[in-house]
Design a protein around this motif. Structure first.
Motif, PDB file in Angstrom:
ATOM      1  N   ALA A 373     -25.171 -21.769 -94.826  1.00 40.80           N
ATOM      2  CA  ALA A 373     -25.429 -20.741 -95.826  1.00 40.80           C
ATOM      3  C   ALA A 373     -26.544 -21.150 -96.783  1.00 40.80           C
ATOM      4  O   ALA A 373     -27.365 -20.332 -97.204  1.00 40.80           O
ATOM      5  N   GLU A 374     -26.600 -22.447 -97.119  1.00 43.13           N
ATOM      6  CA  GLU A 374     -27.646 -22.933 -98.017  1.00 43.13           C
ATOM      7  C   GLU A 374     -29.031 -22.734 -97.417  1.00 43.13           C
ATOM      8  O   GLU A 374     -29.980 -22.337 -98.108  1.00 43.13           O
ATOM      9  N   LYS A 375     -29.130 -22.986 -96.126  1.00 43.59           N
ATOM     10  CA  LYS A 375     -30.414 -22.789 -95.459  1.00 43.59           C
ATOM     11  C   LYS A 375     -30.828 -21.323 -95.503  1.00 43.59           C
ATOM     12  O   LYS A 375     -31.992 -20.988 -95.760  1.00 43.59           O
ATOM     13  N   LYS A 376     -29.850 -20.445 -95.297  1.00 41.14           N
ATOM     14  CA  LYS A 376     -30.155 -19.012 -95.295  1.00 41.14           C
ATOM     15  C   LYS A 376     -30.579 -18.549 -96.690  1.00 41.14           C
ATOM     16  O   LYS A 376     -31.475 -17.723 -96.850  1.00 41.14           O
ATOM     17  N   ILE A 377     -29.937 -19.119 -97.717  1.00 46.59           N
ATOM     18  CA  ILE A 377     -30.283 -18.746 -99.089  1.00 46.59           C
ATOM     19  C   ILE A 377     -31.701 -19.157 -99.436  1.00 46.59           C
ATOM     20  O   ILE A 377     -32.442 -18.420-100.094  1.00 46.59           O
ATOM     21  N   ARG A 378     -32.121 -20.339 -98.968  1.00 49.68           N
ATOM     22  CA  ARG A 378     -33.507 -20.756 -99.223  1.00 49.68           C
ATOM     23  C   ARG A 378     -34.481 -19.771 -98.608  1.00 49.68           C
ATOM     24  O   ARG A 378     -35.510 -19.442 -99.205  1.00 49.68           O
ATOM     25  N   GLU A 379     -34.163 -19.325 -97.385  1.00 50.39           N
ATOM     26  CA  GLU A 379     -35.054 -18.346 -96.740  1.00 50.39           C
ATOM     27  C   GLU A 379     -35.095 -17.041 -97.552  1.00 50.39           C
ATOM     28  O   GLU A 379     -36.164 -16.443 -97.715  1.00 50.39           O
ATOM     29  N   LEU A 380     -33.927 -16.596 -98.041  1.00 52.40           N
ATOM     30  CA  LEU A 380     -33.890 -15.358 -98.829  1.00 52.40           C
ATOM     31  C   LEU A 380     -34.660 -15.511-100.142  1.00 52.40           C
ATOM     32  O   LEU A 380     -35.316 -14.572-100.597  1.00 52.40           O
ATOM     33  N   ASN A 381     -34.579 -16.695-100.778  1.00 54.60           N
ATOM     34  CA  ASN A 381     -35.303 -16.924-102.023  1.00 54.60           C
ATOM     35  C   ASN A 381     -36.808 -16.849-101.818  1.00 54.60           C
ATOM     36  O   ASN A 381     -37.539 -16.304-102.658  1.00 54.60           O
ATOM     37  N   GLN A 382     -37.263 -17.398-100.732  1.00 58.61           N
ATOM     38  CA  GLN A 382     -38.689 -17.321-100.438  1.00 58.61           C
ATOM     39  C   GLN A 382     -39.133 -15.867-100.275  1.00 58.61           C
ATOM     40  O   GLN A 382     -40.185 -15.461-100.772  1.00 58.61           O
ATOM     41  N   ASP A 383     -38.299 -15.086 -99.567  1.00 62.03           N
ATOM     42  CA  ASP A 383     -38.628 -13.672 -99.377  1.00 62.03           C
ATOM     43  C   ASP A 383     -38.623 -12.924-100.719  1.00 62.03           C
ATOM     44  O   ASP A 383     -39.479 -12.071-100.976  1.00 62.03           O
ATOM     45  N   LEU A 384     -37.665 -13.279-101.596  1.00 63.15           N
ATOM     46  CA  LEU A 384     -37.575 -12.619-102.891  1.00 63.15           C
ATOM     47  C   LEU A 384     -38.785 -12.947-103.768  1.00 63.15           C
ATOM     48  O   LEU A 384     -39.318 -12.069-104.455  1.00 63.15           O
ATOM     49  N   GLU A 385     -39.235 -14.203-103.735  1.00 61.62           N
ATOM     50  CA  GLU A 385     -40.412 -14.569-104.524  1.00 61.62           C
ATOM     51  C   GLU A 385     -41.636 -13.787-104.075  1.00 61.62           C
ATOM     52  O   GLU A 385     -42.447 -13.343-104.899  1.00 61.62           O
ATOM     53  N   GLN A 386     -41.756 -13.582-102.777  1.00 64.75           N
ATOM     54  CA  GLN A 386     -42.881 -12.814-102.272  1.00 64.75           C
ATOM     55  C   GLN A 386     -42.820 -11.365-102.760  1.00 64.75           C
ATOM     56  O   GLN A 386     -43.832 -10.780-103.146  1.00 64.75           O
ATOM     57  N   ARG A 387     -41.621 -10.811-102.745  1.00 62.87           N
ATOM     58  CA  ARG A 387     -41.474  -9.432-103.211  1.00 62.87           C
ATOM     59  C   ARG A 387     -41.780  -9.311-104.699  1.00 62.87           C
ATOM     60  O   ARG A 387     -42.364  -8.314-105.145  1.00 62.87           O
ATOM     61  N   VAL A 388     -41.391 -10.314-105.489  1.00 66.27           N
ATOM     62  CA  VAL A 388     -41.693 -10.288-106.917  1.00 66.27           C
ATOM     63  C   VAL A 388     -43.196 -10.298-107.152  1.00 66.27           C
ATOM     64  O   VAL A 388     -43.722  -9.585-108.004  1.00 66.27           O
ATOM     65  N   LEU A 389     -43.912 -11.139-106.383  1.00 71.77           N
ATOM     66  CA  LEU A 389     -45.369 -11.172-106.535  1.00 71.77           C
ATOM     67  C   LEU A 389     -45.982  -9.821-106.212  1.00 71.77           C
ATOM     68  O   LEU A 389     -46.884  -9.342-106.913  1.00 71.77           O
ATOM     69  N   GLU A 390     -45.490  -9.186-105.133  1.00 78.82           N
ATOM     70  CA  GLU A 390     -46.023  -7.874-104.756  1.00 78.82           C
ATOM     71  C   GLU A 390     -45.723  -6.838-105.840  1.00 78.82           C
ATOM     72  O   GLU A 390     -46.579  -6.003-106.177  1.00 78.82           O
ATOM     73  N   ARG A 391     -44.511  -6.879-106.360  1.00 83.39           N
ATOM     74  CA  ARG A 391     -44.140  -5.901-107.389  1.00 83.39           C
ATOM     75  C   ARG A 391     -44.972  -6.105-108.658  1.00 83.39           C
ATOM     76  O   ARG A 391     -45.383  -5.135-109.317  1.00 83.39           O
ATOM     77  N   THR A 392     -45.242  -7.369-109.018  1.00 80.78           N
ATOM     78  CA  THR A 392     -46.061  -7.650-110.197  1.00 80.78           C
ATOM     79  C   THR A 392     -47.460  -7.091-110.028  1.00 80.78           C
ATOM     80  O   THR A 392     -48.033  -6.501-110.963  1.00 80.78           O
ATOM     81  N   ALA A 393     -48.005  -7.271-108.831  1.00 82.83           N
ATOM     82  CA  ALA A 393     -49.339  -6.727-108.567  1.00 82.83           C
ATOM     83  C   ALA A 393     -49.339  -5.210-108.683  1.00 82.83           C
ATOM     84  O   ALA A 393     -50.284  -4.606-109.211  1.00 82.83           O
TER      85      ALA A 393
END
Length: 627
Positions: A373-393
């Motif tokens: 589960a920890e590995k999956k959460i790291r992958e989800l966090n990376q995806d979330l950071e990317q979405r935040v950058l897109e939303r900020t732009a």
């Protein structure tokens, strides 16, 4: 130990010590009984107080009845005297002889006598060696005014030289007018003797008070009367005002007593007041004894229960708990193979040990699942950071579009506004004389509105550009900024009396032009809203806030504003005063707020209606990444 540490230690005591929990449980069990005992004691005290009030009322009414009988006896005696022919004839020698014989028959009276209608005493049971007038005595005045039996106040007799209360009874002629007044002086010793006949509770007080508040008889220390030291001033005033009732006050021994008082009535209303006081400690003594007894029993029971709980907890509970605590500590350190070693049974500890051992097994199984589960959460966090950058732009792009739209709208409004202004001017040039007064007023209104709209568009364009202009940060001397701002406002200060109070301003890091705009807007506001003042006072100064940032303020003695609308000050088009009072578009302070925010600062204000206003803005002393 401070309050926070005490609270932490108390929580640790309750959370880690099972014995303490048992103690608390026993205390909680005993608490309702203790509360019930206290409430019972309070209720008994209330009943005792009511009984004391009733007893005091009974005693004071009994006392008042006895005194009224004394006064009634005096009335009856005088009513008989005024019917004796020897008295009605008014011969001084005969009357004095009769009065002297009456003194032997009635030793409770210190004198009998008779006075003329103007107050001159011409007959007395005791010898008179000089003329004596009763014209100023209360008993005489009341008798003459009412033409019936009357009671006087406490007095020291001019003939007897003894403290007494006098009674008067008129002798009326055939026309109903006062011819003479027969009087009797009641020796205060009779009132004192009446005290001894009343059975009072131990420590109680009793007294008779005349209408002037003078104590005529008292218990105890009845030999110290007449006086006014028996009662508190407040209680004495209460008795004279209410005449009948219950009150609590300090007695002569400075202890609280429950007082009952009532009026002693004569023929014309209250002539004196009886008062009885019972010590509150005496009234509450039975209730207090019951309360102490009940609380003592509960304390003894509680101590026994606590001792029993201590023995039981050590023998039956704590040993098993220590095994569970030890296993839990090892499990916490990561030893998932630890087990309690306690037998699994049907009792609570057996079920708890079984549950703990099963939990340890489950934890071993879930450890692998947790890693996945920890590995999956790291992958989800990376995806979330990317979405935040897109939303900020996207947000930045939207803001740029909004600013561009605002600029475009403001710019496009100028063309029709110029047409309206131009045609209004042409109409005025060609047809001004043909228009009536109302038409010319309409034309002036159009011209003023065009001018105000133009100013509004300029301010809107300035506000739009403010969000796009690049900050050029340098070391800015705010003293120079203030000088330039004041020079730009010289026109607004002409023909006005202004007292400037300037304090040293610091050097900060920021954009010189934008900070000049901030001070210009704030000083212009101060000049505008102090116009109603004959002498305007404007102050500029600075300081440091709690975080060490520089705070600059502009204070004036103008019209001020209501602080409940302060949240609207720095919004676009937000105004707290009508346009016909003070001109403006409502964008100046919005520009101030935008500039200060871009410098990573704050802006706020404080004011009161007709008491001036103070505007503040802060600038960080440290280098920031403001855009």
């Amino acid at each position: 130990m401070d309050r926070l540490q005490y609270s932490r230690h108390w929580k640790q005591f309750l959370g880690r010590n099972l014995r303490s929990r048992l103690i608390v449980l026993i205390l909680v069990t005993v608490a309702p009984g203790l509360l019930l005992a206290v409430l019972t004691g309070i209720e008994l005290r209330g009943l005792a107080k009511a009984q004391a009030h009733a007893e005091a009322r009974r005693l004071v009414q009994l006392s008042a009845l006895g005194q009224e009988q004394l006064f009634e006896s005096a009335r009856q005696l005088l009513s008989v005297l005024v019917r004796i022919p020897q008295i009605r004839q008014g011969q001084p020698a005969n009357c004095s002889a009769l009065f002297a014989s009456l003194l032997k028959l009635y030793p409770s009276y210190s004198n009998f006598g008779m006075a003329t209608s103007n107050g001159l005493i011409f007959a007395s049971g005791l010898p008179i060696d000089k003329p004596v007038s009763a014209a100023q005595r209360a008993w005489f005045r009341r008798t003459v005014q009412s033409r019936e039996f009357a009671v006087g106040e406490y007095q020291v007799g001019a003939i007897t030289q003894k403290p007494s209360i006098n009674f008067g009874y008129p002798i009326l002629d055939e026309a109903g007018q006062v011819q003479n007044v027969v009087f009797a002086a009641l020796d205060l010793r009779l009132l004192r003797e009446a005290v001894a006949k009343i059975h009072l509770p131990e420590g109680s007080t009793w007294g008779i008070i005349d209408r002037n508040g003078t104590l005529l008889a008292a218990h105890p220390d009845s030999q110290k009367v007449p006086s006014k030291s028996f009662l508190e001033e407040s209680l004495l005033n209460d008795i004279l005002l209410r005449q009948d009732g219950i009150a609590e006050a300090l007695g002569r021994d400075q202890t609280v007593q429950l007082f009952a008082f009532t009026a002693i009535h004569g023929t014309g209303g209250p002539v004196a007041f009886a008062c009885v006081g019972i010590p509150r400690t005496l009234a509450f003594a039975p209730a207090n004894r019951i309360l102490i007894r009940n609380v003592s029993i509960l304390v003894i029971v509680s101590v026994g229960a606590l001792f029993s709980a201590k023995l039981y907890s050590e023998r039956s509970i704590l040993r098993r708990v220590e095994s569970l605590v030890s296993a839990s500590a090892q499990l916490r350190e990561g030893n998932l193979s630890v087990r309690t070693g306690l037998p699994h049974g049907a009792d609570e500890f057996g079920r708890l040990a079984q549950a703990f051992d099963e939990m340890a097994d489950t934890l071993q199984q879930r450890e692998a699942e947790a890693r996945r589960a920890e590995k999956k959460i790291r992958e989800l966090n990376q995806d979330l950071e990317q979405r935040v950058l897109e939303r900020t732009a996207q947000l930045e792009a939207t803001n740029e579009e909004l600013e561009a739209f605002s600029y475009s709208v403001s710019h496009d409004l100028r063309a029709p506004l110029r047409h309206i202004g131009g045609f209004a001017k042409l109409l005025g040039d060609r047809s001004l004389n043909a228009l009536d007064e109302q038409g010319r007023r309409y034309l002036n209104t159009i011209a003023d509105s065009v001018k105000r709209m133009g100013t509004l568009i300029d301010d809107l364009l300035s506000f739009s550009r403010m969000g796009r202009v690049e900050l050029r940060k340098t070391q800015v001397d705010l003293e120079k900024v203030a000088e330039e701002a004041l020079r730009g406002l010289l026109v607004e200060t002409q023909h006005r009396t202004i007292v400037w109070k300037r304090h040293p301003l610091p050097t900060v890091r920021g954009d010189f032009g934008l900070l000049r705009q901030v001070l210009t807007n704030l000083l212009s506001n101060a000049l505008k809203y102090t116009r109603p003042r004959s002498v305007a006072e404007i102050e500029i100064g600075s300081g440091l806030d709690e975080s060490g940032d520089c705070v600059v303020f502009v204070r004036d003695n103008g019209v001020g504003f209501d602080m409940q609308f302060a949240d609207k000050l720095f919004g676009v088009f937000q105004r707290l005063h009508r346009t016909d009072q003070f001109e403006g578009t409502g964008i100046g302070l919005a520009n101030v707020a935008r500039i200060v925010h871009r410098h990573n600062g704050r802006v706020w204000a404080a004011a009161a209606v007709e008491q001036g206003a103070t505007f503040y803005f802060s600038l960080p002393n440290r280098e920031s990444n403001a855009s």
